[in-house]
Design a protein around this motif. Structure first.
Motif, PDB file in Angstrom:
ATOM      1  N   HIS A  73       0.827  -1.207   0.000  1.00 26.18           N
ATOM      2  CA  HIS A  73       0.000   0.000   0.000  1.00 26.18           C
ATOM      3  C   HIS A  73       0.864   1.260   0.000  1.00 26.18           C
ATOM      4  N   TRP A  74       0.301   2.309  -0.586  1.00 29.50           N
ATOM      5  CA  TRP A  74       1.062   3.522  -0.885  1.00 29.50           C
ATOM      6  C   TRP A  74       1.733   4.126   0.333  1.00 29.50           C
ATOM      7  N   ASP A  75       1.045   4.130   1.487  1.00 27.74           N
ATOM      8  CA  ASP A  75       1.597   4.810   2.652  1.00 27.74           C
ATOM      9  C   ASP A  75       2.810   4.086   3.233  1.00 27.74           C
ATOM     10  N   HIS A  76       3.089   2.891   2.745  1.00 31.76           N
ATOM     11  CA  HIS A  76       4.251   2.121   3.189  1.00 31.76           C
ATOM     12  C   HIS A  76       5.357   2.077   2.143  1.00 31.76           C
ATOM     13  N   THR A  77       5.075   2.545   0.944  1.00 34.23           N
ATOM     14  CA  THR A  77       6.030   2.357  -0.165  1.00 34.23           C
ATOM     15  C   THR A  77       6.397   3.623  -0.927  1.00 34.23           C
ATOM     16  N   TRP A  78       5.584   4.663  -0.857  1.00 35.59           N
ATOM     17  CA  TRP A  78       5.823   5.826  -1.712  1.00 35.59           C
ATOM     18  C   TRP A  78       7.060   6.631  -1.338  1.00 35.59           C
ATOM     19  N   GLY A  79       7.632   6.387  -0.172  1.00 27.54           N
ATOM     20  CA  GLY A  79       8.873   7.071   0.173  1.00 27.54           C
ATOM     21  C   GLY A  79      10.117   6.406  -0.378  1.00 27.54           C
ATOM     22  N   ALA A  80       9.959   5.245  -1.020  1.00 26.93           N
ATOM     23  CA  ALA A  80      11.127   4.437  -1.385  1.00 26.93           C
ATOM     24  C   ALA A  80      12.075   5.137  -2.344  1.00 26.93           C
ATOM     25  N   CYS A  81      11.545   5.983  -3.217  1.00 28.35           N
ATOM     26  CA  CYS A  81      12.417   6.632  -4.209  1.00 28.35           C
ATOM     27  C   CYS A  81      13.386   7.618  -3.563  1.00 28.35           C
ATOM     28  N   ALA A  82      13.198   7.937  -2.297  1.00 21.16           N
ATOM     29  CA  ALA A  82      14.117   8.846  -1.602  1.00 21.16           C
ATOM     30  C   ALA A  82      15.204   8.101  -0.820  1.00 21.16           C
ATOM     31  N   TRP A  83      15.161   6.764  -0.817  1.00 21.80           N
ATOM     32  CA  TRP A  83      16.160   5.972  -0.096  1.00 21.80           C
ATOM     33  C   TRP A  83      17.203   5.437  -1.076  1.00 21.80           C
ATOM     34  N   GLU A  84      18.480   5.487  -0.666  1.00 24.90           N
ATOM     35  CA  GLU A  84      19.564   4.860  -1.418  1.00 24.90           C
ATOM     36  C   GLU A  84      19.936   3.571  -0.694  1.00 24.90           C
ATOM     37  N   VAL A  85      19.470   2.450  -1.224  1.00 29.04           N
ATOM     38  CA  VAL A  85      19.658   1.159  -0.560  1.00 29.04           C
ATOM     39  C   VAL A  85      20.125   0.116  -1.571  1.00 29.04           C
ATOM     40  N   ALA A  93       3.774 -11.649  -3.640  1.00 26.57           N
ATOM     41  CA  ALA A  93       2.457 -11.159  -4.045  1.00 26.57           C
ATOM     42  C   ALA A  93       2.450  -9.648  -4.230  1.00 26.57           C
ATOM     43  N   GLY A  94       3.375  -8.953  -3.559  1.00 23.91           N
ATOM     44  CA  GLY A  94       3.431  -7.506  -3.694  1.00 23.91           C
ATOM     45  C   GLY A  94       4.153  -7.036  -4.939  1.00 23.91           C
ATOM     46  N   ALA A  95       4.990  -7.899  -5.524  1.00 28.01           N
ATOM     47  CA  ALA A  95       5.826  -7.464  -6.641  1.00 28.01           C
ATOM     48  C   ALA A  95       4.988  -7.071  -7.847  1.00 28.01           C
ATOM     49  N   PRO A 143       9.911  -4.237  -5.593  1.00 30.76           N
ATOM     50  CA  PRO A 143      11.027  -4.872  -4.889  1.00 30.76           C
ATOM     51  C   PRO A 143      12.103  -5.349  -5.856  1.00 30.76           C
ATOM     52  N   THR A 144      13.303  -5.457  -5.333  1.00 29.97           N
ATOM     53  CA  THR A 144      14.398  -6.077  -6.072  1.00 29.97           C
ATOM     54  C   THR A 144      14.606  -7.517  -5.622  1.00 29.97           C
ATOM     55  N   ARG A 145      13.936  -7.906  -4.534  1.00 31.97           N
ATOM     56  CA  ARG A 145      14.050  -9.262  -3.993  1.00 31.97           C
ATOM     57  C   ARG A 145      12.711  -9.644  -3.388  1.00 31.97           C
ATOM     58  N   THR A 146      12.266 -10.857  -3.633  1.00 34.23           N
ATOM     59  CA  THR A 146      10.988 -11.326  -3.077  1.00 34.23           C
ATOM     60  C   THR A 146      11.195 -12.654  -2.355  1.00 34.23           C
ATOM     61  N   PHE A 147      10.181 -13.046  -1.586  1.00 31.72           N
ATOM     62  CA  PHE A 147      10.207 -14.330  -0.898  1.00 31.72           C
ATOM     63  C   PHE A 147       8.795 -14.900  -0.901  1.00 31.72           C
ATOM     64  N   THR A 148       8.678 -16.154  -0.502  1.00 33.56           N
ATOM     65  CA  THR A 148       7.371 -16.816  -0.536  1.00 33.56           C
ATOM     66  C   THR A 148       6.770 -16.961   0.860  1.00 33.56           C
ATOM     67  N   PRO A 168      -2.902  -8.960   0.375  1.00 32.80           N
ATOM     68  CA  PRO A 168      -2.472 -10.340   0.170  1.00 32.80           C
ATOM     69  C   PRO A 168      -0.996 -10.570   0.469  1.00 32.80           C
ATOM     70  N   ASP A 169      -0.198  -9.509   0.428  1.00 34.14           N
ATOM     71  CA  ASP A 169       1.236  -9.646   0.656  1.00 34.14           C
ATOM     72  C   ASP A 169       1.658  -9.265   2.071  1.00 34.14           C
ATOM     73  N   SER A 170       0.726  -9.111   2.995  1.00 31.30           N
ATOM     74  CA  SER A 170       1.083  -8.667   4.347  1.00 31.30           C
ATOM     75  C   SER A 170       2.159  -9.549   4.963  1.00 31.30           C
ATOM     76  N   THR A 171       3.156  -8.889   5.517  1.00 35.28           N
ATOM     77  CA  THR A 171       4.340  -9.530   6.077  1.00 35.28           C
ATOM     78  C   THR A 171       4.582  -8.980   7.478  1.00 35.28           C
ATOM     79  N   VAL A 172       4.934  -9.858   8.407  1.00 29.83           N
ATOM     80  CA  VAL A 172       5.391  -9.395   9.707  1.00 29.83           C
ATOM     81  C   VAL A 172       6.897  -9.573   9.777  1.00 29.83           C
ATOM     82  N   VAL A 173       7.532  -8.737  10.596  1.00 29.14           N
ATOM     83  CA  VAL A 173       8.983  -8.723  10.713  1.00 29.14           C
ATOM     84  C   VAL A 173       9.332  -8.965  12.173  1.00 29.14           C
TER      85      VAL A 173
END
Length: 233
Positions: A73-85, A93-95, A143-148, A168-173
């Motif tokens: 969802h946008w509120d978790h991902t739209w800042g990514a273009c400002a990170w150098e990682v 499922a999110g890819a 993403p540049t890397r995904t998992f199942t 559908p792609d919800s992940t806990v860390v």
């Protein structure tokens, strides 16, 4: 001057979200590691991401090495273009979903057109417009890397796919050495524009959150509430 970034437990730091629900600005977590920090969720805009970066630098945390999305969802991902990682990680499922989002012609005019076509998008798309200062350098980053099912990242960071109604792609860390579980929005109802009318559509996924709390981490962090401890048994 105080900062919303504070140490929660061990290596886990939390940049607090905005308590105003109309802002739709979730918290961002940082798992500090001398080899490079893991940032969990990218922020809801480049401006939000830069605030997190500034706060990390002020307290001396190692710069980000990777981003992890708890979901697309946008509120978790739209800042990514400002990170150098080095990498961006999320469930497979999110890819595809993020690739589709990346192809859309995001702009204020596009947001207005989409709301006109589907007024139920109004709260989300109006929040997106408020979050963005401009669109010139903006890009959704898949993403540049995904998992199942599960993925162990360097530094003791474990990703687990839990899915659910919200995404559908919800992940806990899980960060076991700090006894913290980052939940994203996994147990939340569906986004507003997808909900069925009536209270059933607003119910949380109680079995899912009950099972996660049964693991007895010291701290649980969902994206739009302050960190919380499970009740004593």
């Amino acid at each position: 001057m105080t900062t919303p970034l504070s140490q929660l437990s061990g290596r886990v730091w939390i940049y607090s979200g905005d308590p105003d629900p109309e802002a739709v600005q979730p918290c961002v977590a940082v798992v500090a590691d001398d080899a490079g920090s893991t940032v969990v969720d990218a922020g809801q805009s480049p401006a939000h991401a830069r605030l997190v970066q500034s706060a990390m630098a002020k307290v001396g945390l190692p710069a980000a090495r990777r981003l992890v999305y708890t979901h697309h969802h946008w509120d978790h991902t739209w800042g990514a273009c400002a990170w150098e990682v080095e990498e961006i990680v999320c469930h497979e499922a999110g890819a595809e979903l993020l690739s589709a989002e990346a192809s859309r012609p995001w702009s204020d005019e596009y947001l207005r057109q989409e709301v006109a076509a589907n007024p139920r998008l109004g709260p989300s798309f109006q929040a997106r417009a408020r979050a963005m200062n401009g669109w010139e350098d903006f890009a959704v980053r898949p993403p540049t890397r995904t998992f199942t099912e599960r993925l162990a990242l360097p530094g003791g960071v474990e990703l687990r796919h839990v899915g659910g109604n919200h995404a559908p792609d919800s992940t806990v860390v899980a960060i076991s050495d700090s006894s913290v579980m980052l939940l994203g929005d996994c147990f939340y109802p569906q986004p507003y524009h997808l909900r069925e009318p009536g209270p059933v559509g607003e119910e949380i996924d109680l079995p899912q959150i009950t099972a996660l709390v049964a693991e007895r981490f010291d701290w649980y962090v969902d994206s739009h509430s302050p960190p919380w401890r499970p009740p004593l048994s």
